[in-house]
Motif scaffolding. Structure first.
Motif, PDB file in Angstrom:
ATOM      1  N   GLU A  60      -5.693  18.842  70.620  1.00 57.99           N
ATOM      2  CA  GLU A  60      -4.764  19.413  69.633  1.00 57.99           C
ATOM      3  C   GLU A  60      -3.351  18.841  69.803  1.00 57.99           C
ATOM      4  O   GLU A  60      -2.372  19.584  69.949  1.00 57.99           O
ATOM      5  N   LYS A  61      -3.266  17.500  69.778  1.00 56.07           N
ATOM      6  CA  LYS A  61      -1.988  16.815  69.930  1.00 56.07           C
ATOM      7  C   LYS A  61      -1.671  16.017  68.673  1.00 56.07           C
ATOM      8  O   LYS A  61      -2.533  15.780  67.826  1.00 56.07           O
ATOM      9  N   ASP A  62      -0.409  15.573  68.545  1.00 53.08           N
ATOM     10  CA  ASP A  62      -0.010  14.801  67.368  1.00 53.08           C
ATOM     11  C   ASP A  62      -0.367  13.323  67.536  1.00 53.08           C
ATOM     12  O   ASP A  62      -0.877  12.893  68.570  1.00 53.08           O
ATOM     13  N   TYR A  63      -0.081  12.541  66.503  1.00 51.28           N
ATOM     14  CA  TYR A  63      -0.417  11.117  66.509  1.00 51.28           C
ATOM     15  C   TYR A  63       0.272  10.377  67.647  1.00 51.28           C
ATOM     16  O   TYR A  63      -0.338   9.560  68.346  1.00 51.28           O
ATOM     17  N   SER A  64       1.553  10.642  67.821  1.00 52.04           N
ATOM     18  CA  SER A  64       2.338   9.903  68.805  1.00 52.04           C
ATOM     19  C   SER A  64       1.833  10.137  70.225  1.00 52.04           C
ATOM     20  O   SER A  64       1.663   9.190  71.005  1.00 52.04           O
ATOM     21  N   SER A  65       1.560  11.383  70.580  1.00 55.39           N
ATOM     22  CA  SER A  65       1.089  11.702  71.933  1.00 55.39           C
ATOM     23  C   SER A  65      -0.274  11.086  72.205  1.00 55.39           C
ATOM     24  O   SER A  65      -0.528  10.549  73.292  1.00 55.39           O
TER      25      SER A  65
END
Length: 465
Positions: A60-65
């Motif tokens: 459940e992380k964003d694209y950048s991470s």
């Protein structure tokens, strides 16, 4: 007449006593080993992008991470490439490749037990990337030691493993994820990558070079004469010989410095499109299997680019145009990136995968060739270590920057446009250098053809004297 820095370097290279490339024989086994190594290293690295959506959803992380995973494995591979070159020179290419295989396989197995993105940063990004670094540089450099006249073709075949591996592994990895989840898929890839140990075992070195050969001959003669050998003296001489090789003298060559600047922009451009091709395809409504098929098409086109450009640039009439061929491939690769945001269906993305893959295969096969043309085969291992080291920082920052652009803009336009611009600027750097050199050469030739009387007459007409 003054001797240039390039000429002095070339004289030192010829004097180093490098073994003559056999142009075949066991060299084809070296090509086969490098072929399998590129499958295990570069194709597997490309297929890490197949896990992008899975990692993003699971943690459940964003694209950048999430993009940092691919960035770390790529950048660590390139950042530690000089270490692979150093160990390959001073230990042996065979032992270094085997060590890399064991380390990268361990990293992938550990990644299958990851409980957080930070765990994957270390196990998949750093441990696996370090293992790939130890294997990649020595494996590629060995091909250059066994071939000279057919170098481009040999590299084209060896590096086509990246394309073939991508073609086979992309749908296979997608099936593994569907049947065994991403954890099971990473575990299987860990076993597959252990084949790097087999690659390393096949990498038989050429005969010893220079003073190493002389030392062995002297030892043999002394033993025949019944004279005791002072091993301490010989070891000191051996160390002196190693230190006197001047392995990194090529760093001061203007041609190599220009190539290095170009590679920095090239490395930034080539990383993000591979990471975001599958996510972009999914965002425009392409199915998972079709997105994996796009990666396969990309891989097949890369094979064609590897071999055709390798064969073409090995022709005697075209050898002097290798750098020009390399520049054209990079420029057209960037042009392909510029068109991606206009492609919103599977049928439109297929031509992109074909052309992008073809030119990708072309310039990848030519990187070690043009590097060898600049520094010579004797110093190719060290030079390739530096060349791939230059890829490290761009590989590290490119996907996260692309992810930030996607997060902030809500689309992939800026990400692909920036990558395309980097490709084209990389080509422009080399083109500018070639134009400057040609202008200087033509000016020096015209000056050389003028006799002192002509120069005096011309100066008198212009009122100079």
């Amino acid at each position: 007449m003054a001797v240039t820095k390039e000429e002095k370097f070339e004289e030192g290279r010829r004097a180093s006593g490098a073994a003559t490339p056999p142009e075949g024989g066991w060299g084809w086994m070296i090509v086969a080993s490098c072929f399998l190594a590129t499958i295990c290293i570069r194709a597997v690295t490309r297929c890490v992008s197949m896990f992008f959506v899975e990692f993003q959803l699971h943690f459940e992380k964003d694209y950048s991470s999430t993009a940092w995973i691919h960035s770390l494995i790529d950048s660590t591979t390139m950042l530690c490439a000089p270490l692979g070159g150093f160990l390959g020179n001073h230990l042996s290419c065979r032992a270094t490749v085997i060590m890399g295989g064991l380390l990268s396989s361990t990293g992938l197995v550990l990644s299958s037990f990851a409980s957080s993105l930070e765990h994957l940063y270390i196990s998949l990004g750093i441990v696996t990337g370090l293992g790939f670094a130890l294997s990649y540089t020595p494996a590629i450099a060995m091909v250059g030691r066994y071939f000279n006249e057919r170098k481009a073709l040999a590299y084209g075949i060896a590096l086509s493993g990246t394309g073939i591996g991508t073609f086979i592994l992309a749908p296979a990895v997608q099936l593994l994820i569907e049947y065994y989840s991403w954890r099971g898929a990473l575990l299987v890839l860990g076993g597959f990558v252990s084949n790097l140990c087999v690659c390393g075992a096949l990498m038989r070195p050429l005969e010893p070079r220079g003073c190493e050969r002389m030392l062995e001959n002297n030892m043999g003669n002394l033993e025949k004469d019944g004279i005791a050998v002072n091993t301490k003296t010989l070891s000191r001489c051996h160390s002196f010989c190693l230190e006197s090789r001047e392995e990194f003298g090529f760093l001061m060559l203007p041609d190599f410095l220009i190539l290095s600047v170009s590679l920095l922009f090239l490395a930034y451009g080539c990383s993000a499109p591979l990471v975001y091709l599958v996510p972009y395809s999914l965002s425009v409504g392409v199915g998972h299997q079709q997105a994996a098929f796009l990666m396969s098409i990309f891989g097949v086109s890369g094979i064609v680019g590897n071999i055709t450009f390798g064969w073409i640039t090995d022709r005697k009439c075209l050898k002097k145009y290798r750098m020009l061929s390399y520049m054209v491939a990079i420029g057209l690769e960037g042009l392909c990136c510029m068109f991606v945001p206009l492609l919103h269906s599977f049928s439109l993305l297929v031509p992109f995968s074909v052309f992008y893959g073809y030119f990708d295969g072309a310039y990848v096969a030519l990187i070690p060739v043009v590097t060898s043309d600049v520094v010579g085969s004797t110093y190719l291992t060290s030079a390739l270590g530096v060349v791939y080291f230059l890829h490290a920082i761009p590989y590290l920052i490119s996907p996260p920057i692309g992810g930030c652009l996607v997060d902030s803009t809500g689309n992939y336009t800026a990400t692909f446009f920036l990558s395309g611009a980097s490709f084209m600027f990389s080509s422009a750097v080399l083109a500018s250098a070639l134009l400057v050199r040609r202008c200087r050469r033509s000016k020096s030739n015209s000056t050389a053809h003028l006799s002192p009387n002509h120069i005096t007459a011309a100066a008198s007409q212009q009122g100079i004297i």
